[in-house]
Enzyme design. Structure first.
Site, PDB file in Angstrom:
ATOM      1  N   LYS A 114       1.051  -1.348   0.046  1.00 18.33           N
ATOM      2  CA  LYS A 114       0.183   0.105   0.034  1.00 18.33           C
ATOM      3  C   LYS A 114       0.925   1.283   0.221  1.00 18.33           C
ATOM      4  O   LYS A 114       0.568   2.146  -0.729  1.00 18.33           O
ATOM      5  CB  LYS A 114      -0.757   0.115   1.135  1.00 18.33           C
ATOM      6  CG  LYS A 114      -2.036  -1.011   1.079  1.00 18.33           C
ATOM      7  CD  LYS A 114      -2.962  -1.215   2.344  1.00 18.33           C
ATOM      8  CE  LYS A 114      -3.840  -2.381   1.955  1.00 18.33           C
ATOM      9  NZ  LYS A 114      -4.391  -2.839   3.305  1.00 18.33           N
ATOM     10  N   GLN A 149      -4.449  -1.591   9.600  1.00 17.10           N
ATOM     11  CA  GLN A 149      -4.360  -2.788   8.878  1.00 17.10           C
ATOM     12  C   GLN A 149      -5.034  -4.058  10.064  1.00 17.10           C
ATOM     13  O   GLN A 149      -4.626  -4.026  11.093  1.00 17.10           O
ATOM     14  CB  GLN A 149      -2.814  -3.196   8.558  1.00 17.10           C
ATOM     15  CG  GLN A 149      -2.727  -4.439   7.919  1.00 17.10           C
ATOM     16  CD  GLN A 149      -3.400  -4.350   6.521  1.00 17.10           C
ATOM     17  OE1 GLN A 149      -3.097  -3.479   5.604  1.00 17.10           O
ATOM     18  NE2 GLN A 149      -4.173  -5.490   6.016  1.00 17.10           N
ATOM     19  N   ASP A 153     -11.192   2.874   4.100  1.00 14.26           N
ATOM     20  CA  ASP A 153     -11.486   1.427   3.954  1.00 14.26           C
ATOM     21  C   ASP A 153     -12.801   1.352   3.945  1.00 14.26           C
ATOM     22  O   ASP A 153     -13.317   0.036   3.328  1.00 14.26           O
ATOM     23  CB  ASP A 153     -10.734   0.929   5.116  1.00 14.26           C
ATOM     24  CG  ASP A 153      -9.781  -0.259   4.755  1.00 14.26           C
ATOM     25  OD1 ASP A 153      -9.342  -0.411   3.441  1.00 14.26           O
ATOM     26  OD2 ASP A 153      -9.033  -0.632   5.589  1.00 14.26           O
TER      27      ASP A 153
END
Ligand code: NDP
Length: 281
Positions: free
Chosen positions: A52, A96, A119
């Site tokens: 990422k 994460q 997200d």
């Protein structure tokens, strides 16, 4: 034989578009910024976070990675998120997952400011998705929708079957297809006749995590098949939730694994981050 929905190629196109959008924002004095938080040393998570970060650099997004020890307390993590929520250089915040057991994942995700939740996992964002308000589309199902769009496949009026009901893939995928006027069925581990449900599908999305669960006999002739699954077999091979060989003989379109949905996920994260920066301007 099915046409291939080439995620690698489409993701590369999306990244190029994002790069141009970043450039435009920079010309207006805004550099999109993404903060990624990694707690602990899970090897797979480390790879995802590295990818990422690299993807951000490639398109000119400012990115900072906060690597925290597995022993980090929930309070410390919430404090960091609070700082990032107030940091004007940061437009997107990503934690994460999975988090260590002593941390309440739900509480952490819910603490991310709604306008920085790139997200798209927070309850408020999901609520907005369900009622059709402005929100961030969760990256993986968003990537699936872009694959359909770029192949000119309109879900309107089609029968869509989503296998899997996770909060990060199955449920938002079903909501997005519904928003685009598909008639949607969601299947899961207690569905009594999975094959019969799947055979109804004009668009079939598999997000299960079971290697090659969906076989040719479960697919209608001409169906569009999107395989979200990523499964490593004992012999080292990477396969999806769809048995590619048999299903590709019946489908009109199919995503390969690897090179299908996978590359789209990060591309959509970049897209959401730029969108967050644009909204903050
Ligand atoms: P989860 O394990 O959270 O959810 C799996 C879902 O599949 C559950 O809803 C479960 O049902 C259902 N299920 C399990 N077994 C069966 C079965 N035999 N028949 C029907 N349904 C079943 O997985 P995720 O949604 O997180 O991920 C799914 C797959 O997608 C995984 O392979 C994952 O690696 C991959 N993935 C890929 C991404 C990408 O970027 N390409 C991103 C995210 C995930 P129940 O709810 O009843 O338990």
């Amino acid at each position: 034989m099915a046409n291939i929905l080439d995620g690698k190629k489409i993701a590369a196109e999306v990244r190029e578009e994002v790069k141009r959008e970043v450039q435009e924002l920079k010309e207006r004095g805004v550099t999109p910024g993404l903060a990624v938080i990694l707690v602990g040393d899970d090897p797979a998570s480390q790879v995802y976070v590295r990818n990422k970060h690299r993807a951000c650099e490639e398109v000119g997004i400012y990115s900072e990675v906060h690597r925290l020890a597995a022993s980090t307390t929930q309070e410390e993590l919430l404090k960091l998120i609070d700082q990032l929520n107030r940091d004007p250089r940061i437009h997107g915040i990503l934690v994460q997952l999975p988090l260590p057991d002593h941390i309440d994942e739900k509480k952490v995700i819910d603490s991310i400011a709604l306008d920085k939740d790139v997200d798209g996992f927070s309850p408020s964002n999901v609520g907005n998705l369900v009622i059709g308000d402005k929100c961030f589309y969760p990256c993986t199902p968003h990537g699936c929708m872009v694959l359909l769009d770029r192949a000119g496949i309109d879900p309107k009026g089609k029968k869509a079957v989503v296998v899997g009901r996770s909060n990060i893939v199955g449920k938002p995928m079903a909501m997005m297809l519904l928003a685009r006027h598909a008639t949607v069925t969601i299947c899961h581990s207690r569905t009594s006749d999975l094959a019969a449900e799947c055979r109804q599908a004009d668009i079939l999305v598999a997000a299960v995590g079971k290697p090659e669960l969906i076989t040719g006999d479960m697919v209608k002739e001409g169906a569009v098949v999107i395989d979200v699954g990523i499964n490593r077999l004992p012999d080292g091979r990477l396969v999806g939730d769809v048995h590619f060989e048999s299903v590709s003989k019946k489908a009109s379109w199919i995503t390969p694994v690897p090179g299908g949905v996978g590359p789209m996920t990060i591309a959509m994260l970049l897209k959401n981050t730029v969108e967050a920066a644009r909204r903050a301007c």
